[in-house]
Write an enzyme that holds these catalytic residues in place. Structure first.
Site, mmCIF file in Angstrom:
data_model
loop_
_atom_site.group_PDB
_atom_site.id
_atom_site.type_symbol
_atom_site.label_atom_id
_atom_site.label_comp_id
_atom_site.label_asym_id
_atom_site.label_seq_id
_atom_site.Cartn_x
_atom_site.Cartn_y
_atom_site.Cartn_z
ATOM 1 N N ASN A 83 7.852 -2.077 -5.425
ATOM 2 C CA ASN A 83 6.712 -1.520 -4.702
ATOM 3 C C ASN A 83 5.466 -1.397 -5.576
ATOM 4 O O ASN A 83 4.470 -0.811 -5.146
ATOM 5 C CB ASN A 83 7.054 -0.147 -4.121
ATOM 6 C CG ASN A 83 8.241 -0.232 -3.192
ATOM 7 O OD1 ASN A 83 9.332 0.222 -3.525
ATOM 8 N ND2 ASN A 83 8.041 -0.870 -2.050
ATOM 9 N N ILE A 91 0.006 0.141 -6.133
ATOM 10 C CA ILE A 91 1.210 0.802 -5.629
ATOM 11 C C ILE A 91 1.253 0.693 -4.116
ATOM 12 O O ILE A 91 0.234 0.881 -3.438
ATOM 13 C CB ILE A 91 1.212 2.302 -6.016
ATOM 14 C CG1 ILE A 91 1.089 2.444 -7.526
ATOM 15 C CG2 ILE A 91 2.471 2.987 -5.506
ATOM 16 C CD1 ILE A 91 0.711 3.840 -7.968
ATOM 17 N N CYS A 92 2.427 0.418 -3.592
ATOM 18 C CA CYS A 92 2.587 0.442 -2.137
ATOM 19 C C CYS A 92 3.364 1.697 -1.776
ATOM 20 O O CYS A 92 4.573 1.750 -1.950
ATOM 21 C CB CYS A 92 3.338 -0.808 -1.679
ATOM 22 S SG CYS A 92 3.606 -0.837 0.088
ATOM 23 N N LEU A 93 2.628 2.687 -1.350
ATOM 24 C CA LEU A 93 3.292 3.946 -0.986
ATOM 25 C C LEU A 93 2.517 4.532 0.191
ATOM 26 O O LEU A 93 1.296 4.674 0.131
ATOM 27 C CB LEU A 93 3.271 4.904 -2.199
ATOM 28 C CG LEU A 93 3.962 6.242 -2.017
ATOM 29 C CD1 LEU A 93 5.444 6.064 -1.711
ATOM 30 C CD2 LEU A 93 3.808 7.101 -3.277
ATOM 31 N N GLN A 126 5.429 -4.514 -2.654
ATOM 32 C CA GLN A 126 4.100 -4.834 -3.162
ATOM 33 C C GLN A 126 4.200 -6.130 -3.956
ATOM 34 O O GLN A 126 3.291 -6.933 -3.956
ATOM 35 C CB GLN A 126 3.589 -3.693 -4.046
ATOM 36 C CG GLN A 126 2.227 -3.921 -4.681
ATOM 37 C CD GLN A 126 1.114 -3.730 -3.667
ATOM 38 O OE1 GLN A 126 1.256 -2.965 -2.721
ATOM 39 N NE2 GLN A 126 0.020 -4.452 -3.848
#
Lengths: 199, 532
Positions: A83, A91-93, A126
């Protein structure tokens, strides 16, 4: 910066400094500029993960509309995680995007990131390369992530095999980071990595 | 920037989480309660819901509509009722949460030496980190790095002024007399409280205080001292007096002191009465009388109690010690009353000063009026910024009126007016109006005489002059009765060409763009009634 954002960061800063996570050295927060718009975060790699023992530095930018919009956070320390982009550190959050809530704080963000490191979400990646490896070859993923942690985040676990392979490539005039990226991408198969670099 | 610094910067209080808005993390301003049970500031929750149309609670993400948000007046009251004490020692102010931060950041004790030292010492103290209430700036932080140098500088370059209430527990030290005075002014109640506490504990004293206790009597009586200072001195003497431990001398010292205090009170009140110059308002005077009466009564009582003949056996002296205690509280009461009195006196004087100031202004006006009265019919009207005025006259048809002047000391009152001519807008009209004056009733009407208008020119020969003779049949010369000025004017519709004035070579405009018009009113002889 809007007053409310600065005011809040001041208070949050205090909250982080006084928090028990700081006492346990799990998270850390530092100011970069005087107007509270830019901060440096640090999180310790969670135990029982390939990131254990590493120290990961984050860039935190606080928008003027904070806390109504989320802070912009990315990893400055290179990390091997489905991610998190291994190239940019993005960051993929969800909570840093559309699931942000004004009641969240820098402390909760840092703790959420720590949780993300412990439990990756390969279905919402990500970094597609890393995610693929995570799903198809978890063993390889773990040792790669551990190696990255060792090299970039000061983790304790050296991998002599990986180091040797990188050495082979750097001897050919390849930058060690590029070599590491290529090898990690091709599951540490030296031939394929070499091929990818030189074609 | 270090963590320590950031903590030092903060003068935020540690809020009870119940009163904290989880959006701005400050105390709840105009609190609202959501249907899911969370509290926010009104503005915070509305901003949140308006950003990208998020319609869920920021805490538990439950969907919220506008009607799910209620005003929470209960919490608002709770916040207002929750008082905190100013963190600076000796300030002792009770503050509501909304006032807290403003007060702390501006509390004058912040800069006073003793509290600065307190904070200096506590930098290394970790307990400080737990309650970072003191506001400090960078400067102070650097000071804390070299505390010794800081102190050395301070002691070498400044004379210190110790608060006179040092003996009863006020440990303030000031760098200047002005600050000390300010301290006295602001801390009167605090000092009186200290005195009271001292009285209540009934004179447990340290050996050092014993020695310097009695003040020079001549100084106590010094007339130079201001009323308040005097009072303080006496009070202090009083305190020291009561601190003497030898039974007999303590008692006698005490009587002396209180006697003197009362005398000074009487003295001061009477002198105040004299000062107030007969204008003193009745409640004030009444108050004074009451106090004097009270003092007299007290004196009488005291003389009864302190009769030396009765004061021989131990039982009696014990009893008198008790009464002295009661007397002390009476004394304090007196001090409070005295304080109120002084405050009132001060206010009265302030009012008086204001009144005098306005009088002074009036006098200035009168002076102007006098020159207009004694001009003997010759009035120079300076139309400054003439071009601006001209523009205004052209655009809005405005009339400009001069000040009112008298034709003679007891004569008619006139004013002049200019405007763009209604007949031909190339011309400026010049008129004269009769205005209600002070002596209209003794004058003969209509006005008879000549009026000379002159537009002055820098070259005197070029001045434009016109003269008119008044006419008995014209309404313009009748007495202005219903209005301030006679609405009918008299003069010239086309007095002067505007272009002539504006022509830079003509010389009608003075250097600073001013047109000067001289008006002379010459009364015909025998204008007064025959009786005059």
């Amino acid at each position: 910066m809007a007053n409310i954002a600065a005011q809040r960061i001041k208070r949050e800063f205090k909250e982080v400094i006084k928090s028990e996570e700081v006492a346990k050295c799990a998270i850390k927060l530092e100011l970069i500029d005087d107007n509270y718009s830019e901060l440096k975060g640090e999180i310790a790699g969670p135990p029982d993960t390939p990131y254990e023992g590493g120290n990961f530095v984050l860039e935190i930018k606080v928008p003027e509309t904070y806390p109504f919009n989320p802070p912009k956070v990315k990893f400055l320390t290179k990390i091997w995680h489905p991610n998190i982009s291994s190239v940019t550190g993005a960051i993929c959050l969800d909570i840093l995007k559309d699931q942000w809530a004004a009641a969240m704080t820098l402390r909760t963000v840092l703790l959420s990131l720590q949780a993300l490191m412990a439990a990756a979400e390969p279905d919402d990646p990500q970094d597609a390369v890393v995610a693929k490896q995570y799903k198809e070859n978890p063993e390889m993923f773990n040792s790669t992530a551990r190696h990255w942690t060792n090299v970039y985040a000061g983790g304790p676990n050296k991998n002599p095999d990986f180091d040797q392979k990188i050495q082979r490539l750097t001897d050919m005039g390849v930058m060690s980071h590029d070599a590491r990226v290529a090898l990690s991408t091709y599951n540490w198969e030296l031939e394929r990595a070499t091929e990818a670099i030189f074609t | 920037m270090t963590h320590q610094h950031l903590l030092n910067c903060s003068n935020k209080l540690d809020l009870d989480p119940r009163f904290e808005c989880s959006i701005c993390l400050e105390y709840l301003k105009d609190p609202v309660l959501t249907s899911c049970g969370h509290k926010f500031c009104t503005s915070c929750i509305h901003t949140w819901m308006n950003v990208k149309q998020k319609n869920y609670c920021p805490i538990d993400e439950i969907i919220l509509n506008k009607e799910d948000i209620f005003v929470d007046n209960y919490t608002r009251r709770e916040i207002l009722e929750n008082n905190l004490t100013c963190p600076y020692k000796q300030c002792m102010q009770q503050l509501s949460i909304p006032d807290y931060e403003t007060h702390v950041s501006s509390c004058y004790l912040k800069y006073s030496k003793s509290s600065a030292e307190d904070t200096t010492d506590s930098v290394v103290d970790t307990s400080y980190i737990k309650s970072p209430l003191h506001e400090r700036n960078r400067q102070k932080l650097t000071v804390t790095v070299f505390p010794n140098i800081h102190k050395m500088q301070e002691s070498s370059s400044h004379e210190n002024f110790v608060c006179k209430f040092h003996a009863v527990g006020c440990s303030e030290v000031f760098k200047s007399k002005a600050l000390l005075e300010k301290h006295y002014d602001l801390k009167t109640k605090f000092h009186l409280d200290l005195l009271f506490n001292q009285y209540c504990s009934n004179g447990i004293l340290s050996s050092t205080q014993k020695n310097d206790s009695r003040l020079d009597p001549s100084r106590r009586n010094s007339a130079v001292m201001s009323g308040e200072d005097h009072l303080r001195e006496v009070v202090q003497a009083e305190v020291h007096g009561s601190q003497n431990e030898e039974n007999k001398s303590r008692l006698s010292g005490h009587t002396n002191g209180s006697q003197e205090l009362k005398e000074s009170l009487v003295h001061n009140t009477t002198s105040n009465a004299n000062n107030s110059n007969g204008t003193a308002q009745s409640p004030f005077a009444k108050n004074q009388k009451q106090i004097e009466a009270y003092l007299m009564k007290n004196k009488a009582e005291e003389s009864k109690l302190w009769d030396p003949s009765k004061n021989t056996d131990g039982k009696d002296s014990q009893k008198s010690a008790c009464t002295s205690c009661a007397d002390n509280s009476g004394l304090l009461k007196l001090l409070y009353e005295r304080l109120v009195l002084l405050e009132q006196n001060r206010l009265e004087l302030e009012i008086k000063v204001n009144k005098l100031e306005s009088n002074l202004k009036e006098v200035g006006n009168v002076e102007d009026n006098i020159s207009l009265k004694l001009c003997n019919g010759v009035y120079f009207w300076r139309l400054d910024n003439f071009r601006v005025k001209l523009q205004e006259m052209n655009q809005t048809n405005r009339y400009f009126y001069s000040a009112c002047f008298y034709s003679s000391c007891y004569g008619y009152r006139f004013c002049t007016r200019v405007n763009i001519s209604r007949e031909d807008n190339q011309y400026l009209s010049l008129f004269i109006h009769l205005v209600q004056g002070e002596h209209d009733d003794i004058l003969s009407w209509p006005f008879l005489g000549r009026i000379k208008f002159t537009a002055l020119n820098t070259t005197p020969e070029m001045s434009l002059q016109d003269e008119v003779q008044s006419d008995r049949n014209f309404d313009s010369f009748k007495r202005p009765v219903n209005f301030f000025l006679n609405k009918k004017a008299f003069g010239f519709n086309n007095f002067i060409r505007v272009s002539d004035i504006l022509d830079p070579g003509s010389g009608f405009l003075m250097e600073d763009d001013t047109l000067v018009i001289r008006t002379q009113v010459i009364e015909q002889s025998a204008t007064f009634y025959a009786t005059v």
